[in-house]
Design an enzyme around this catalytic site. Structure first.
Site, PDB file in Angstrom:
ATOM      1  N   ASP A 442       0.836  -1.197   0.000  1.00 37.90           N
ATOM      2  CA  ASP A 442       0.000   0.000   0.000  1.00 37.90           C
ATOM      3  C   ASP A 442       0.875   1.254   0.000  1.00 37.90           C
ATOM      4  O   ASP A 442       2.085   1.198   0.282  1.00 37.90           O
ATOM      5  CB  ASP A 442      -0.879  -0.034   1.264  1.00 37.90           C
ATOM      6  CG  ASP A 442      -2.203   0.691   1.091  1.00 37.90           C
ATOM      7  OD1 ASP A 442      -2.325   1.489   0.154  1.00 37.90           O
ATOM      8  OD2 ASP A 442      -3.106   0.457   1.925  1.00 37.90           O
ATOM      9  N   ASP A 506     -10.768   1.620  -3.540  1.00 41.46           N
ATOM     10  CA  ASP A 506     -11.313   1.334  -2.215  1.00 41.46           C
ATOM     11  C   ASP A 506     -12.838   1.348  -2.242  1.00 41.46           C
ATOM     12  O   ASP A 506     -13.475   1.146  -1.211  1.00 41.46           O
ATOM     13  CB  ASP A 506     -10.828   2.381  -1.202  1.00 41.46           C
ATOM     14  CG  ASP A 506      -9.421   2.079  -0.702  1.00 41.46           C
ATOM     15  OD1 ASP A 506      -8.907   0.983  -1.003  1.00 41.46           O
ATOM     16  OD2 ASP A 506      -8.840   2.944  -0.020  1.00 41.46           O
TER      17      ASP A 506
HETATM   18  C1  DGJ Z   1      -5.819   1.751   1.980  1.00 40.17           C
HETATM   19  C2  DGJ Z   1      -6.156   0.572   1.095  1.00 40.17           C
HETATM   20  O1  DGJ Z   1      -6.603   1.006  -0.146  1.00 40.17           O
HETATM   21  C3  DGJ Z   1      -7.163  -0.309   1.823  1.00 40.17           C
HETATM   22  O2  DGJ Z   1      -7.554  -1.365   1.006  1.00 40.17           O
HETATM   23  C4  DGJ Z   1      -6.567  -0.791   3.109  1.00 40.17           C
HETATM   24  O3  DGJ Z   1      -5.505  -1.656   2.846  1.00 40.17           O
HETATM   25  C5  DGJ Z   1      -6.114   0.384   3.946  1.00 40.17           C
HETATM   26  N1  DGJ Z   1      -5.279   1.285   3.229  1.00 40.17           N
HETATM   27  C6  DGJ Z   1      -5.373  -0.096   5.174  1.00 40.17           C
HETATM   28  O4  DGJ Z   1      -4.876   0.924   5.917  1.00 40.17           O
END
Ligand code: DGJ
Length: 708
Positions: A442, A506
């Protein structure tokens, strides 16, 4: 072929380049049935009155020094001198599909090396330039771009805008008088401006028109431009965007542009996407494990930071029961990480949450027949972390300034050798001490005032990020990596060369996903697109969708489930099981076939599908996004079939299709093929088509077409 004029040839597209005394792309279009280098005489331009007295070629370097007043391909200087180079060809190496030209400016002591490859099957053009400083004094490089001329009939641009939770939204701009420019200084490919666009003939669409696609394979700052010169000629330009003072070339040092990937199509956007998809499958995508993309369950929206190994193991058991093949522990497993305000940088297991270590969970996951994955965000640091308390100077920053945090975090300076070594050591600990098969990588903050040793350092940061990935790929070749950046903030071919999957967004709202995934499909095949079934009530939008609409929307990509299956009721669980099973049955077709997006006159209906390479079977998804504009949805004509073949057409999945008698609201009678399968010719399906049902908004169905 004389050495001055070089033709690169592929199945459907050709490129003709003048190589001496300067370089100029003379033709980029359909494959030529007949060509001789002398033919280029037809393109010799007049010199217009009222302008410079010479013809101005659109050279690879688009030199200002030749009298090009538009956006040059190279900018820089040596203490203010040697600031307007003009290159002359020294050496040419050419084959039918590749070209290397070395040119020099003796006055400025600069060498330009241009590399072009036209992939023979797909016609995807891979091109980059490398600049070398031949002088003992440094040359300060400000811009180095790949410039590609396109014909005057390229009058429209399709580019992509977006934001967190809303990636890959296409928009159109008319290309006339001046041009179109898009820049990103966020230190990643970005949600806002995916580094690609398409230019094309007026009104180009999914299935019609001539288009030229351009993508910069780079995960850092970038600039893309489509220009109409004042003489009417057009160019597209793509480059890494350098911040002031970032690139200083010492004697003998070089700087290369990222690779630009360009594709030509006479068959609308589908032809372009199909060229890119095939090219990526053959040349760039490398799966460490099997080709069959394992169905994921990711814990994030199920439990967030609330990690209890016993509960997580129950989640894993439930996941295995419904057919999940890879189980991933998301954020929250390491020291101090009980919320998003602390812990980043401290890549040590939280022993309070996991007193027995990670192994019991991993062994449980493996015993259930699933592979195991884990989340990391290596480039980041929270001010509230042991790492920051010990090394506040490891932050990517300029001294004397206070940066704003983003999600309560700063970025680590990967160009600092100790930072790089620390991350490599911690990630190697994670991957060597634990049998991990997959990493979700990430990156949740943009770069603000990125500084290394007092100088701006965004470009180097991206190079170091690649170096870290390269080193880990070398050490742990069996581990697959997913590129995530607050959803789809780091999606491009540069990172795809080092990873296997993208966290597309997301936002798991199926309606939003229909748009986001379609936008991404222009440049990426389905098997690298993470597509997830989320909660019935989407966490990002609070909107509710049936399991049918969510399941079908997640079906084509690299499928995943993003929720806690223990909290799901039986109907939901049955739905996950059903769509996972359907996905597994279709996966070989979906992840190897040809993707088609259809032009629909009523844009409330969105149809796309995949046809097998041998054209004997296909599935098409009809998604009803809003209320139909008309009372009927019309006929759909399917592309990509064999005209002389008989196909059976039937409903493969459509849980929400009901007549009024059965409790539905949209149809009194179904079209006949929905009552029982029909058999018709491919030609008929391609020319006359199939009558579509009337669906309720935010629902979908899956059409099966198979050779009899
Ligand atoms: C942002 C990501 O896009 C999510 O899927 C998740 O992993 C969160 N960060 C976790 O902090």
């Amino acid at each position: 072929m004389t050495a001055d004029i070089v033709r690169l040839s592929s199945a459907d597209a050709d490129l003709v380049v003048r190589c001496r005394p300067y370089t100029e792309i003379l033709y980029w279009g359909p494959k030529l049935r007949r060509f001789s280098p002398e033919d280029v005489v037809s393109l010799q331009r007049p010199v217009a009155n009222g302008k410079l007295d010479v013809d101005l070629p659109l050279t690879f370097a688009m030199e200002y020094g030749r009298g090009q007043f538009g956006s040059p391909g190279i900018e820089g200087h040596r203490g203010g001198r040697n600031a307007s180079p003009v290159f002359t060809t020294l050496k040419v190496e050419a084959s039918d599909s590749s070209l290397i030209v070395i040119s020099e400016d003796e006055q400025a002591s600069l060498q330009l090396i241009s590399e072009l490859r036209l992939e023979p099957q797909t016609g995807v053009l891979q091109i980059r330039h490398t600049l070398k400083n031949l002088h003992h004094q440094a040359w300060e490089l400000e811009r180095l771009a790949v410039t590609l001329p396109v014909p005057e009939r390229a009058v429209e641009v399709m580019a992509f805008h977006g934001r967190w939770l809303r990636e890959f939204q296409p928009h159109r701009v008319k290309l006339e008088h001046g041009g179109f420019i898009q820049e990103s200084r966020r230190g990643r490919s970005s949600h806002e401006y995916f580094p690609a666009f398409v230019v094309g003939e007026a009104g180009f669409s999914e299935q019609h028109g001539t288009v030229w696609g351009v993508h910069l394979g780079w995960s850092g700052n970038h600039r893309l431009r489509a220009d109409v010169k004042t003489d009417g000629r057009r160019v597209v330009q793509a480059e890494a965007l350098y911040l002031p003072g970032e690139i200083s070339l010492g004697e003998g040092e070089t700087c290369s542009t990222p690779w630009v990937y360009a594709a030509f199509s006479q068959n609308g956007l589908n032809g372009m996407s199909q060229a890119y998809h095939t090219y990526l499958r053959q040349s760039l995508i490398r799966f460490s494990g099997s080709q069959a993309r394992p169905v994921h369950l990711n814990t994030w929206e199920g439990i967030y930071f609330d990690h209890d190994p016993a509960y997580i193991m129950q989640m894993a058991s439930k996941a295995a029961e419904i057919g999940v093949e890879r189980f991933i522990i998301d954020d929250g497993w390491f020291r101090g990480r009980n919320h998003d305000q602390a812990g980043l940088g401290d890549w040590y297991l939280d022993e309070e949450k996991y007193p027995q270590g990670l192994m019991p969970v991993i062994e449980h996951v493996h015993a259930l027949g699933m592979s195991f994955g884990i989340w990391v965000e290596p480039e980041m640091i929270n001010p509230d972390s042991d790492l920051f308390r010990a090394h506040p100077d490891w932050v990517l920053q300029l001294p004397g300034y206070q940066q704003p945090t983003g999600r309560y975090q700063y970025v680590l300076d990967l160009s600092h050798p100790e930072v790089f070594d620390y991350l490599l050591e911690r990630l190697s600990w994670l991957l060597s001490e634990h049998p991990v098969e997959y990493v979700k990588w990430d990156m949740n903050r943009e770069l603000v005032q990125p500084g290394h040793e007092g100088k701006l350092s965004a470009d180097a940061q991206t190079h170091q990020f690649y170096r870290l990935l390269d080193e880990l790929n070398w050490r742990f070749p069996h581990v697959e990596i997913e590129s995530c950046a607050s959803g789809g903030g780091r999606i491009d071919y540069g990172v795809l060369a080092r990873t296997q999957r993208f966290w597309v967004s997301d936002n798991n709202d199926a309606l939003e996903r229909q748009a986001i995934q379609r936008g991404m499909s222009y440049f990426f095949p389905p098997e690298v697109m993470g597509q997830h079934i989320g909660h019935r009530r989407c966490h990002a939008t609070q909107r509710q969708h049936s399991i049918g609409f969510r399941g079908l929307t997640a079906l084509f990509g690299h499928m995943g489930i993003e929720l806690d299956p223990i909290q799901s009721d039986d109907e939901e669980l049955e739905g996950y099981r059903h769509y996972i099973k359907l996905h597994k049955a279709l996966r070989p077709l979906l992840h190897s076939g040809t993707t088609w997006r259809l032009d629909m006159p009523d844009n409330t209906v969105q149809i796309s599908g995949v046809v097998s390479q041998d054209q004997t079977c296909a599935v098409f998804l009809m998604a009803q996004l809003q209320m139909l504009n008309y009372s009927l949805a019309g006929n759909v004509r399917f592309p990509g079939l064999l005209p002389d073949t008989q196909y059976q057409v039937s409903l493969l999945d459509g849980p929400e299709i009901k007549t009024v008698r059965e409790g539905g609201g949209a149809m009194r009678e179904l079209p006949s093929w929905l009552r029982q399968p029909i058999v018709v010719s491919g030609d008929w399906l391609m020319q006359a088509g199939l009558a579509l049902p009337v669906l309720m908004p935010e629902s979908a169905l899956l059409i099966n077409i198979i050779k009899v």
